[in-house]
Design a protein around this motif. Structure first.
Motif, PDB file in Angstrom:
ATOM      1  N   LEU A  97       1.147  -1.321  -0.117  1.00 52.79           N
ATOM      2  CA  LEU A  97       0.034  -0.120   0.239  1.00 52.79           C
ATOM      3  C   LEU A  97       1.327   0.887   0.347  1.00 52.79           C
ATOM      4  O   LEU A  97       0.461   2.021  -0.763  1.00 52.79           O
ATOM      5  CB  LEU A  97      -1.070   0.202   1.398  1.00 52.79           C
ATOM      6  N   LEU A 100       2.127   1.469  -2.945  1.00 53.29           N
ATOM      7  CA  LEU A 100       0.594   2.011  -4.567  1.00 53.29           C
ATOM      8  C   LEU A 100       0.697   3.535  -4.375  1.00 53.29           C
ATOM      9  O   LEU A 100       0.535   4.700  -5.268  1.00 53.29           O
ATOM     10  CB  LEU A 100      -0.232   1.848  -4.448  1.00 53.29           C
ATOM     11  N   LEU A 101       0.778   4.718  -2.212  1.00 51.52           N
ATOM     12  CA  LEU A 101       0.773   5.275  -2.451  1.00 51.52           C
ATOM     13  C   LEU A 101       1.350   6.706  -2.688  1.00 51.52           C
ATOM     14  O   LEU A 101       1.275   7.897  -2.667  1.00 51.52           O
ATOM     15  CB  LEU A 101       0.422   5.360  -0.552  1.00 51.52           C
ATOM     16  N   GLN A 103       2.829   7.036  -5.704  1.00 50.50           N
ATOM     17  CA  GLN A 103       2.817   7.011  -7.241  1.00 50.50           C
ATOM     18  C   GLN A 103       2.287   8.947  -7.509  1.00 50.50           C
ATOM     19  O   GLN A 103       1.350   8.683  -7.943  1.00 50.50           O
ATOM     20  CB  GLN A 103       2.309   5.599  -7.690  1.00 50.50           C
ATOM     21  N   LYS A 104       2.378   9.261  -6.279  1.00 47.44           N
ATOM     22  CA  LYS A 104       2.106  10.731  -6.110  1.00 47.44           C
ATOM     23  C   LYS A 104       0.979  10.487  -7.147  1.00 47.44           C
ATOM     24  O   LYS A 104       0.118  10.873  -8.299  1.00 47.44           O
ATOM     25  CB  LYS A 104       2.401  11.219  -7.874  1.00 47.44           C
ATOM     26  N   ILE A 105      -0.239  10.164  -5.723  1.00 42.81           N
ATOM     27  CA  ILE A 105      -1.713   9.442  -6.217  1.00 42.81           C
ATOM     28  C   ILE A 105      -2.462  10.803  -5.349  1.00 42.81           C
ATOM     29  O   ILE A 105      -1.658  11.566  -4.029  1.00 42.81           O
ATOM     30  CB  ILE A 105      -1.927   8.669  -4.958  1.00 42.81           C
ATOM     31  N   ARG A 106      -3.447  11.465  -6.816  1.00 43.38           N
ATOM     32  CA  ARG A 106      -4.451  13.141  -6.288  1.00 43.38           C
ATOM     33  C   ARG A 106      -4.774  12.315  -4.499  1.00 43.38           C
ATOM     34  O   ARG A 106      -4.406  13.435  -3.408  1.00 43.38           O
ATOM     35  CB  ARG A 106      -4.816  12.791  -7.633  1.00 43.38           C
ATOM     36  N   ALA A 107      -5.356  11.940  -4.749  1.00 43.73           N
ATOM     37  CA  ALA A 107      -6.143  11.688  -3.838  1.00 43.73           C
ATOM     38  C   ALA A 107      -5.591  10.919  -2.660  1.00 43.73           C
ATOM     39  O   ALA A 107      -6.503  10.396  -1.615  1.00 43.73           O
ATOM     40  CB  ALA A 107      -7.233  10.079  -3.525  1.00 43.73           C
ATOM     41  N   LEU A 111      -6.753   9.309   0.492  1.00 44.35           N
ATOM     42  CA  LEU A 111      -6.791   7.743   0.760  1.00 44.35           C
ATOM     43  C   LEU A 111      -6.375   6.750   2.205  1.00 44.35           C
ATOM     44  O   LEU A 111      -6.727   6.401   3.323  1.00 44.35           O
ATOM     45  CB  LEU A 111      -6.252   6.923  -0.118  1.00 44.35           C
ATOM     46  N   ARG A 112      -5.058   7.862   2.722  1.00 44.56           N
ATOM     47  CA  ARG A 112      -4.049   7.117   3.834  1.00 44.56           C
ATOM     48  C   ARG A 112      -5.585   7.239   4.976  1.00 44.56           C
ATOM     49  O   ARG A 112      -4.371   6.282   5.596  1.00 44.56           O
ATOM     50  CB  ARG A 112      -3.408   8.306   3.704  1.00 44.56           C
ATOM     51  N   PRO A 113      -6.211   8.515   5.751  1.00 42.81           N
ATOM     52  CA  PRO A 113      -6.360   8.226   6.943  1.00 42.81           C
ATOM     53  C   PRO A 113      -8.013   6.940   6.929  1.00 42.81           C
ATOM     54  O   PRO A 113      -7.742   6.887   7.492  1.00 42.81           O
ATOM     55  CB  PRO A 113      -7.522   9.435   7.250  1.00 42.81           C
ATOM     56  N   ILE A 114      -8.010   6.527   5.549  1.00 39.40           N
ATOM     57  CA  ILE A 114      -9.140   6.119   5.696  1.00 39.40           C
ATOM     58  C   ILE A 114      -7.885   4.028   6.086  1.00 39.40           C
ATOM     59  O   ILE A 114      -8.416   3.768   6.826  1.00 39.40           O
ATOM     60  CB  ILE A 114      -9.599   5.389   3.940  1.00 39.40           C
ATOM     61  N   TYR A 115      -6.521   4.252   5.433  1.00 35.43           N
ATOM     62  CA  TYR A 115      -6.148   3.171   5.370  1.00 35.43           C
ATOM     63  C   TYR A 115      -5.640   3.168   7.520  1.00 35.43           C
ATOM     64  O   TYR A 115      -5.465   1.953   7.783  1.00 35.43           O
ATOM     65  CB  TYR A 115      -4.628   3.242   5.456  1.00 35.43           C
ATOM     66  N   ALA A 181       1.773   2.997   6.910  1.00 28.48           N
ATOM     67  CA  ALA A 181       2.414   5.103   7.829  1.00 28.48           C
ATOM     68  C   ALA A 181       3.767   4.505   7.960  1.00 28.48           C
ATOM     69  O   ALA A 181       4.629   5.260   7.586  1.00 28.48           O
ATOM     70  CB  ALA A 181       1.435   4.681   9.015  1.00 28.48           C
ATOM     71  N   ALA A 185       6.828   6.620   5.448  1.00 30.50           N
ATOM     72  CA  ALA A 185       7.805   7.654   5.914  1.00 30.50           C
ATOM     73  C   ALA A 185       9.059   6.828   5.537  1.00 30.50           C
ATOM     74  O   ALA A 185       9.887   8.134   5.186  1.00 30.50           O
ATOM     75  CB  ALA A 185       7.487   7.404   7.549  1.00 30.50           C
TER      76      ALA A 185
ATOM     77  N   ARG B  17      -1.376   3.530 -14.435  1.00 29.06           N
ATOM     78  CA  ARG B  17      -2.239   4.694 -12.936  1.00 29.06           C
ATOM     79  C   ARG B  17      -3.660   3.988 -12.995  1.00 29.06           C
ATOM     80  O   ARG B  17      -4.226   3.667 -11.812  1.00 29.06           O
ATOM     81  CB  ARG B  17      -2.180   5.856 -13.903  1.00 29.06           C
ATOM     82  N   ILE B  20      -3.218   1.535 -10.809  1.00 25.73           N
ATOM     83  CA  ILE B  20      -2.895   1.932  -9.431  1.00 25.73           C
ATOM     84  C   ILE B  20      -4.140   2.498  -8.551  1.00 25.73           C
ATOM     85  O   ILE B  20      -4.099   1.481  -7.381  1.00 25.73           O
ATOM     86  CB  ILE B  20      -1.404   3.122  -9.387  1.00 25.73           C
ATOM     87  N   TYR B  21      -5.167   2.594  -9.112  1.00 26.24           N
ATOM     88  CA  TYR B  21      -6.068   3.403  -8.261  1.00 26.24           C
ATOM     89  C   TYR B  21      -6.739   2.937  -7.658  1.00 26.24           C
ATOM     90  O   TYR B  21      -7.824   2.563  -6.960  1.00 26.24           O
ATOM     91  CB  TYR B  21      -6.630   4.670  -9.362  1.00 26.24           C
ATOM     92  N   TYR B  31     -10.876  -1.440   4.363  1.00 25.63           N
ATOM     93  CA  TYR B  31     -10.836  -0.704   5.296  1.00 25.63           C
ATOM     94  C   TYR B  31     -11.922  -0.182   6.271  1.00 25.63           C
ATOM     95  O   TYR B  31     -11.966   0.105   7.247  1.00 25.63           O
ATOM     96  CB  TYR B  31     -10.097   0.429   5.601  1.00 25.63           C
ATOM     97  N   TYR B 275      -9.031  11.137  16.373  1.00 26.47           N
ATOM     98  CA  TYR B 275      -8.302  10.578  15.026  1.00 26.47           C
ATOM     99  C   TYR B 275      -8.884  11.796  13.320  1.00 26.47           C
ATOM    100  O   TYR B 275      -7.867  11.989  13.065  1.00 26.47           O
ATOM    101  CB  TYR B 275      -8.519   9.383  14.681  1.00 26.47           C
TER     102      TYR B 275
END
Lengths: 300, 293
Positions: A97, A100-101, A103-107, A111-115, A181, A185, B17, B20-21, B31, B275
């Motif tokens: 994950l 994948l994240l 790769q300059k992902i726009r969202a 997404l990160r807080p959801i994971y 996470a 980092a 891309r 990946i998305y 999740y 959170y």
């Protein structure tokens, strides 16, 4: 400093001592409530304590009884299955994950807080959610039947041979975002110049990850291993909420074993012995890790 | 290496891309799924859960499960709902977080700016205390709480949490203050500022971020704790997590799944709100607690 002149020696002396006096209560609390209690529990593991602590020395009897109990072996075996799957799946999923994240992902900000949010929940909440979701009567299986897939069957949580894997499912759900996470980092800390140089040499993205970036993540793998291993050994709430250790003893872990022998089966001596062994397991992971961390920390 | 033609390169690039998305969205669904299941089913009447499926939206929308979980559901033997236990958790969390954070700040200050022979040993012992399995302290702690006349009380639980939080809070503040310029402290000392003046006027004003991180970390851990609650609380001082578990696993009567889900969300709500409001600090605490030694 007008007053200081009147009684300089006492005042200076107090000033000098003050920091240590401020630290003293915390330090005393840690010494008593952590190290003193460890010694006390360790001592109890050599006594004939049953329902209440008692101080009749029995030597290694509790340990020999403990290691003769199939229940304890089952708890250890389950910890082996649970711990290794939990660590491996969380690491693979977390790293995947994170890559994948990265790769300059726009969202990414969404997404990160959801994971990661499951990490903020109590294991009891996680356990409750998964308990009913995996319950064949109302959860996933029931839902699939409603949707017309009559032959669908998913009864792991009720199955002695598979229940421990449902603990893995729920625990991975809770912790993998956190591992993500950590890896993210780590990936963000990789020097861009190295990647650019490799790209100039014509290396494909997959090669760059496989040969350069993932090997650089070694410290993150180590940290993740230490964190997950120590969480696995301590795992208690999740099992209680998800399966209660059952069906039968199918999902007993050392932590649930310790609790039931100490507080419900009136074998405090054996409970203390199992707690001591849990401490030894965790210490054998944490102490070398912290030792090497502190040493490299001092060097840099 | 034979370079692919530009158009094909662009095409494979955009295909990658999309993949990946797609993968990222699949995991986001994974999740979110349990939270969705809890929320949707907490708004359905029981019959609809039994006859329908878990994933569909409520046809007959109802808030009754929430009212029931909050104020009338059977917890143990009493039909009190989770409300009193929610209050117990708050009464336990607030003093425990305040005490452990304050002590951690002072300890970090002493360990970095007033160093003395043996301070590293003190810190190492505190650091190691963060990782012990709490099973090792349950038996003596139960005895000590009895001796202190705090057995089965919310104050007792708060004390336990404060004590076992000191290791982490000290770790957080020590690592933070380590980077704080010692020259400023020394200059203040030369000016005659006292130990507490330096702390209050020089360190505290710039400690905002680490205080937030520590408070969130402690709040989340203590609110979510189950082991101490189930070991040391009595019927009237149960924290939320233990009460929720009693609600869900009680074997008497009909299993009211919708009430269980509403209760689970109620138990999760405080930490979830923290959170959502300050996720960045939450993550920083996690990383500091996990990665830093």
């Amino acid at each position: 400093m007008a007053q200081a002149a009147t009684a300089p020696s006492t005042r200076n002396y107090l000033q000098e001592l003050l920091p240590r006096l401020v630290l003293a209560p915390s330090f005393a609390a840690v010494i008593i409530f952590v190290y003193g209690f460890i010694l006390f529990t360790g001592y109890l593991s050599f006594t004939d304590s049953k329902m209440l602590p008692s101080f009749g020395w029995v030597g290694l009897e509790n340990y020999s009884k403990l290691w003769a109990l199939p229940h304890w072996w089952r708890a250890l075996g389950n910890l082996g299955i649970f711990g290794s799957l939990y660590i491996v799946i969380c690491s693979v999923l977390g790293l995947g994950l994170a890559i994948l994240l990265d790769q300059k992902i726009r969202a990414e900000g969404v997404l990160r807080p959801i994971y990661l949010y499951p990490m903020a929940l109590s294991f009891i909440v996680t356990g409750t959610a998964w308990k009913w979701f995996l319950d064949p009567g109302i959860g996933l299986e029931h839902t699939m039947h409603q949707w017309g897939w009559e032959s669908f069957s998913f009864t792991w949580i009720k199955d002695r041979n598979f229940a421990i894997y449902t603990v893995v499912i729920a625990a991975v759900w809770q912790s993998s975002g956190f591992v993500m996470a950590m890896f993210l980092a780590g990936l963000r800390g990789v020097d861009n110049e190295i990647i650019k140089a490799a790209q100039m040499d014509g290396a494909s993205n997959i090669t760059i990850y496989r040969r350069i970036i993932i090997p650089m993540m070694r410290p993150v793998f180590l940290s993740a291993f230490v964190v997950l291993a120590h969480l696995a050994i301590k795992a208690y709430d999740l099992v209680i909420a998800l399966t209660g250790g059952g069906p039968g003893q199918a999902t007993e872990l050392p932590a649930t074993f310790m609790y039931s022998y100490t507080f419900t089966r009136n074998s405090m001596g054996i409970g203390a012995a199992s707690a001591t062994i849990m401490l030894i397991m965790i210490a054998s992971i944490i102490v070398p890790y912290l030792y090497s961390e502190l040493r490299t920390g001092r060097r840099s | 290496m034979s370079a692919p033609s530009p158009e094909i390169a662009v095409k494979t690039r955009s295909l990658t891309r999309i993949l990946i998305y797609a993968a990222l969205i699949v995991f986001a669904v994974y999740y979110l799924l349990p939270l969705y299941v809890m929320l949707v089913n907490s708004l359905k009447p029981l019959d609809e859960i039994r006859q329908g499926d878990m994933l569909s939206l409520p046809q007959q929308f109802t808030l009754d499960p929430w009212f029931s979980a909050w104020s009338t559901a059977q917890i143990g033997v009493q039909p009190t709902g989770l409300k009193p236990y929610f209050l117990n958790s708050i009464l336990m969390v607030v003093p425990a977080v305040a005490a452990s954070t304050l002590l951690g700040a002072l300890n970090g200050y002493v360990l970095t700016k007033w160093r003395f022979p043996g301070d590293n040993l003190v810190f190492t012992l505190m650091l190691l205390s963060c990782f012990i399995p709490f099973q090792i302290v349950l038996i003596p702690m139960a005895k000590v709480l009895g001796l202190l006349n705090l057995a089965g009380t919310t104050w007792g639980l708060a004390l336990v949490h404060a004590v076992y939080g000191i290791g982490f809070t000290t770790l957080f503040f020590r690592n933070y203050y380590e980077a704080f310029p010692t020259e400023l402290v020394r200059a203040a000392m030369i000016d005659g500022a006292s130990f507490f003046q330096i702390f209050r006027r020089i360190l505290l004003p710039s400690s905002g971020p680490i205080i937030v991180v520590t408070v969130i970390w402690q709040f989340t851990n203590i609110w979510n704790d189950f082991l101490f609650g189930v070991s040391f609380a009595d019927v009237n001082s149960l924290p939320m997590t233990v009460a929720l578990n009693n609600l869900v696993s009680s074997s008497t009567g009909v299993k009211e799944y919708n009430v269980h889900f509403a209760g689970a969300i109620l138990a999760a709500l405080p930490t979830l709100i923290v959170y959502v409001v300050s996720g960045r600090y939450f993550v920083r605490g996690l990383m500091a607690g996990a990665v830093k030694g």
